[in-house]
Design an enzyme around this catalytic site. Structure first.
Site, mmCIF file in Angstrom:
data_model
loop_
_atom_site.group_PDB
_atom_site.id
_atom_site.type_symbol
_atom_site.label_atom_id
_atom_site.label_comp_id
_atom_site.label_asym_id
_atom_site.label_seq_id
_atom_site.Cartn_x
_atom_site.Cartn_y
_atom_site.Cartn_z
ATOM 1 N N ARG A 41 -35.188 -13.872 -18.622
ATOM 2 C CA ARG A 41 -34.188 -14.116 -17.581
ATOM 3 C C ARG A 41 -34.858 -14.689 -16.337
ATOM 4 O O ARG A 41 -36.024 -14.407 -16.069
ATOM 5 C CB ARG A 41 -33.483 -12.818 -17.177
ATOM 6 C CG ARG A 41 -32.594 -12.221 -18.244
ATOM 7 C CD ARG A 41 -31.322 -13.055 -18.423
ATOM 8 N NE ARG A 41 -30.381 -12.423 -19.327
ATOM 9 C CZ ARG A 41 -30.399 -12.546 -20.653
ATOM 10 N NH1 ARG A 41 -31.324 -13.293 -21.239
ATOM 11 N NH2 ARG A 41 -29.490 -11.944 -21.407
ATOM 12 N N GLU B 132 -41.561 -21.400 -5.551
ATOM 13 C CA GLU B 132 -40.659 -22.569 -5.648
ATOM 14 C C GLU B 132 -41.403 -23.846 -6.034
ATOM 15 O O GLU B 132 -40.865 -24.708 -6.705
ATOM 16 C CB GLU B 132 -40.082 -22.848 -4.257
ATOM 17 C CG GLU B 132 -38.810 -22.178 -3.875
ATOM 18 C CD GLU B 132 -38.474 -22.579 -2.442
ATOM 19 O OE1 GLU B 132 -39.319 -22.380 -1.537
ATOM 20 O OE2 GLU B 132 -37.375 -23.091 -2.233
ATOM 21 N N HIS C 181 -42.577 -23.930 -1.117
ATOM 22 C CA HIS C 181 -42.601 -25.206 -1.830
ATOM 23 C C HIS C 181 -44.002 -25.768 -1.990
ATOM 24 O O HIS C 181 -44.393 -26.200 -3.053
ATOM 25 C CB HIS C 181 -41.756 -26.241 -1.081
ATOM 26 C CG HIS C 181 -40.393 -26.383 -1.664
ATOM 27 N ND1 HIS C 181 -40.204 -26.755 -2.971
ATOM 28 C CD2 HIS C 181 -39.172 -26.193 -1.139
ATOM 29 C CE1 HIS C 181 -38.910 -26.780 -3.224
ATOM 30 N NE2 HIS C 181 -38.266 -26.440 -2.131
ATOM 31 N N ARG D 262 -32.755 -28.378 11.089
ATOM 32 C CA ARG D 262 -33.916 -29.149 10.631
ATOM 33 C C ARG D 262 -33.790 -30.576 11.154
ATOM 34 O O ARG D 262 -32.802 -31.270 10.875
ATOM 35 C CB ARG D 262 -33.969 -29.165 9.102
ATOM 36 C CG ARG D 262 -34.307 -27.801 8.505
ATOM 37 C CD ARG D 262 -34.830 -27.954 7.096
ATOM 38 N NE ARG D 262 -35.046 -26.652 6.464
ATOM 39 C CZ ARG D 262 -36.165 -25.942 6.594
ATOM 40 N NH1 ARG D 262 -37.153 -26.379 7.351
ATOM 41 N NH2 ARG D 262 -36.278 -24.787 5.972
ATOM 42 N N GLN E 272 -34.921 -13.955 1.693
ATOM 43 C CA GLN E 272 -36.292 -13.796 2.217
ATOM 44 C C GLN E 272 -36.394 -14.150 3.698
ATOM 45 O O GLN E 272 -37.329 -13.775 4.376
ATOM 46 C CB GLN E 272 -37.266 -14.675 1.419
ATOM 47 C CG GLN E 272 -37.551 -14.123 0.045
ATOM 48 C CD GLN E 272 -38.091 -15.180 -0.917
ATOM 49 O OE1 GLN E 272 -39.261 -15.206 -1.214
ATOM 50 N NE2 GLN E 272 -37.230 -16.049 -1.403
ATOM 51 N N ARG E 273 -35.434 -14.934 4.180
ATOM 52 C CA ARG E 273 -35.461 -15.281 5.607
ATOM 53 C C ARG E 273 -34.486 -14.430 6.409
ATOM 54 O O ARG E 273 -34.382 -14.575 7.631
ATOM 55 C CB ARG E 273 -35.108 -16.765 5.797
ATOM 56 C CG ARG E 273 -36.092 -17.726 5.192
ATOM 57 C CD ARG E 273 -36.272 -18.973 6.035
ATOM 58 N NE ARG E 273 -35.039 -19.609 6.424
ATOM 59 C CZ ARG E 273 -34.625 -20.808 5.962
ATOM 60 N NH1 ARG E 273 -35.347 -21.475 5.091
ATOM 61 N NH2 ARG E 273 -33.515 -21.336 6.394
ATOM 62 N N ILE F 252 -41.828 -18.222 7.524
ATOM 63 C CA ILE F 252 -42.064 -17.183 6.512
ATOM 64 C C ILE F 252 -43.205 -17.593 5.583
ATOM 65 O O ILE F 252 -43.834 -16.756 4.961
ATOM 66 C CB ILE F 252 -40.796 -16.870 5.672
ATOM 67 C CG1 ILE F 252 -40.334 -18.081 4.868
ATOM 68 C CG2 ILE F 252 -39.691 -16.310 6.540
ATOM 69 C CD1 ILE F 252 -39.367 -17.737 3.745
ATOM 70 N N ASP F 253 -43.468 -18.916 5.494
ATOM 71 C CA ASP F 253 -44.429 -19.415 4.501
ATOM 72 C C ASP F 253 -45.889 -19.106 4.840
ATOM 73 O O ASP F 253 -46.750 -19.203 3.966
ATOM 74 C CB ASP F 253 -44.278 -20.938 4.347
ATOM 75 C CG ASP F 253 -42.951 -21.323 3.749
ATOM 76 O OD1 ASP F 253 -42.384 -20.512 2.989
ATOM 77 O OD2 ASP F 253 -42.462 -22.429 4.045
ATOM 78 N N ASN G 172 -44.494 -26.140 10.379
ATOM 79 C CA ASN G 172 -45.341 -27.332 10.392
ATOM 80 C C ASN G 172 -44.707 -28.615 10.928
ATOM 81 O O ASN G 172 -45.281 -29.268 11.793
ATOM 82 C CB ASN G 172 -45.872 -27.575 8.983
ATOM 83 C CG ASN G 172 -47.158 -26.815 8.796
ATOM 84 O OD1 ASN G 172 -48.157 -27.162 9.413
ATOM 85 N ND2 ASN G 172 -47.133 -25.769 8.001
HETATM 86 O O1 F6P Z 1 -39.983 -23.175 5.434
HETATM 87 C C1 F6P Z 1 -39.328 -22.010 5.119
HETATM 88 C C2 F6P Z 1 -38.540 -22.136 3.851
HETATM 89 O O2 F6P Z 1 -37.823 -20.957 3.687
HETATM 90 C C3 F6P Z 1 -39.345 -22.475 2.594
HETATM 91 O O3 F6P Z 1 -40.017 -21.376 2.031
HETATM 92 C C4 F6P Z 1 -38.273 -23.018 1.698
HETATM 93 O O4 F6P Z 1 -38.841 -23.837 0.735
HETATM 94 C C5 F6P Z 1 -37.395 -23.768 2.656
HETATM 95 O O5 F6P Z 1 -37.601 -23.197 3.928
HETATM 96 C C6 F6P Z 1 -35.918 -23.740 2.348
HETATM 97 O O6 F6P Z 1 -35.268 -24.578 3.250
HETATM 98 P P1 F6P Z 1 -33.699 -24.609 3.549
HETATM 99 O O7 F6P Z 1 -33.375 -23.416 4.383
HETATM 100 O O8 F6P Z 1 -33.510 -25.872 4.308
HETATM 101 O O9 F6P Z 1 -33.010 -24.552 2.247
#
Ligand code: F6P
Length: 355
Positions: A273, A229, A178, A73, A281-282, A133-134, A110
């Site tokens: 819970r 989230e 997010h 990032r 998810q990724r 993924i978003d 983005n």
């Molecule tokens: O942008 C993809 C994403 O997986 C978001 O859904 C999530 O909020 C964020 O990245 C998590 O980021 P990191 O991998 O930096 O924790």
């Protein structure tokens, strides 16, 4: 022809599949093409960390998750900040020139697209491909990674349902997203969640509690709340941005799902819970849709390069892969349409959004 390529921001499934689509099309259709792969996204371009790719690097990666180049990032808002005397934009332009690139291909979400647009405006030839993924990229119906991530979130919600039923519990399950709630909305519908909480639709905990009580009374002995989230209560949505940010910081890493569970426990008499799906998810391999669409995205990227039509962003519109100017999409998010057919259908089938 020499083409640079990088995978920027958070990873996702189908980064490799997209690069393969692009690379195979170029190798097959352009004489003397060389592909330079930058390591760890924009960092590789800044610090001249790259490898000269060979066709065989791209074979057999169609179904492999992650990125063969690595991700990092590099926030757009810090791109123009000189840190320890290091000018990132200047460094990236220097690497591009030094390697005599004809084009830079950015696979990104983005923030990465904003940086790609900046480099394009700085005079580099840039093509961008819609990763995340978003599924929040403006101008495209789908981004690659979204389908696979949603399938994982759906499976997770499904799996929680059996243990929730055995124990007669209410589960608040946190789904990634997010700023936008596309994954949560889609997976929530697909898994038959009782409540879906999205960043785009602030919730009232009393409405959530009413729906949960009704579900436990009339339908089944457990309830599932799919919580993005970035879900936000009506009260928090009215806060000043900086006050809300301070509140989130004060949660100390505890996500909104825990807050929803705490608030709900004041309203209902049931065991609650929290379960967070997180980065699974990724992870893993792309599903068949992501493999197909990312191949088509990659091919379109290669077409643009062959035509020397730069400064473009590859998109899917109405099941047709095409392209739009980078500057048209940079900086814009595609939110869930709160009045749209998907949300309306979810409501008609009985799902509550807590509003
Ligand atoms: O942008 C993809 C994403 O997986 C978001 O859904 C999530 O909020 C964020 O990245 C998590 O980021 P990191 O991998 O930096 O924790």
């Amino acid at each position: 022809m020499r083409v640079g390529i990088l995978t920027s921001g958070g990873d996702c499934q189908a980064l490799n599949a997209t690069m393969r689509g692009l690379a195979l099309t170029l190798y097959r259709n352009v004489k003397d093409v060389e592909i330079i792969g930058f390591i760890d996204g924009y960092k590789g371009l800044m610090y001249e960390k790259y490898k000269k790719m060979k066709p065989k690097d791209f074979y057999d990666i169609l179904n492999v998750g992650g990125s063969i180049l690595g991700n990092s990032r590099c926030p757009f808002k810090r791109m123009r900040i000189i840190e320890n005397g290091f000018d990132k934009v200047k460094a990236m332009k220097n690497t591009y020139k030094k390697l005599e690139l004809d084009c830079l291909v950015v696979l990104g979400g983005n923030g990465s697209i904003k940086s790609a647009n900046m480099l394009s405006q700085e005079g580099l030839n840039v093509i961008a491909l819609p990763k995340t993924i978003d599924n929040d990229a403006w101008g495209t119906d789908y981004t690659f990674g979204y389908s696979s991530a949603t399938a994982i979130a759906t499976r997770y919600l499904d799996e929680i349902k059996t243990t929730a039923a055995s124990h007669s519990r209410v589960f608040v399950i946190e789904v990634m997203g997010h700023k936008v709630g596309h994954i949560c909305l889609s997976a929530g519908i697909a898994a038959g969640a009782d409540v879906i909480l999205l960043p785009e639709i602030p919730y009232d905990i009393k409405v959530v509690a009413k729906k949960v009580k009704e579900t436990l009374k009339n339908e089944k002995n457990y309830a599932i709340i799919a919580c993005a989230e970035g879900a936000i209560s009506e009260a928090d949505a009215l806060m000043k941005r900086k006050d809300y940010k301070a509140k989130v910081l004060a949660r100390n890493g505890r996500s909104v799902a825990y807050e929803v569970a705490d608030e709900l426990s004041q309203e209902i008499d049931a065991e609650i819970r929290v379960s967070c799906i997180g980065h699974a998810q990724r992870g893993g391999n792309p599903n068949s849709y992501d493999r197909e669409i990312s191949t088509r995205f990659g091919v379109e990227g290669a077409r643009l390069i062959i035509k020397k039509h730069y400064g473009e962003y590859v998109v899917l519109q109405g099941n047709h892969v095409t392209h739009i100017p980078l500057e048209a999409t940079a900086g814009k998010l595609k939110y869930v349409d709160t009045e749209g057919e998907i949300v309306q259908s979810a409501k008609l089938v009985g799902i509550s959004f807590g509003e």
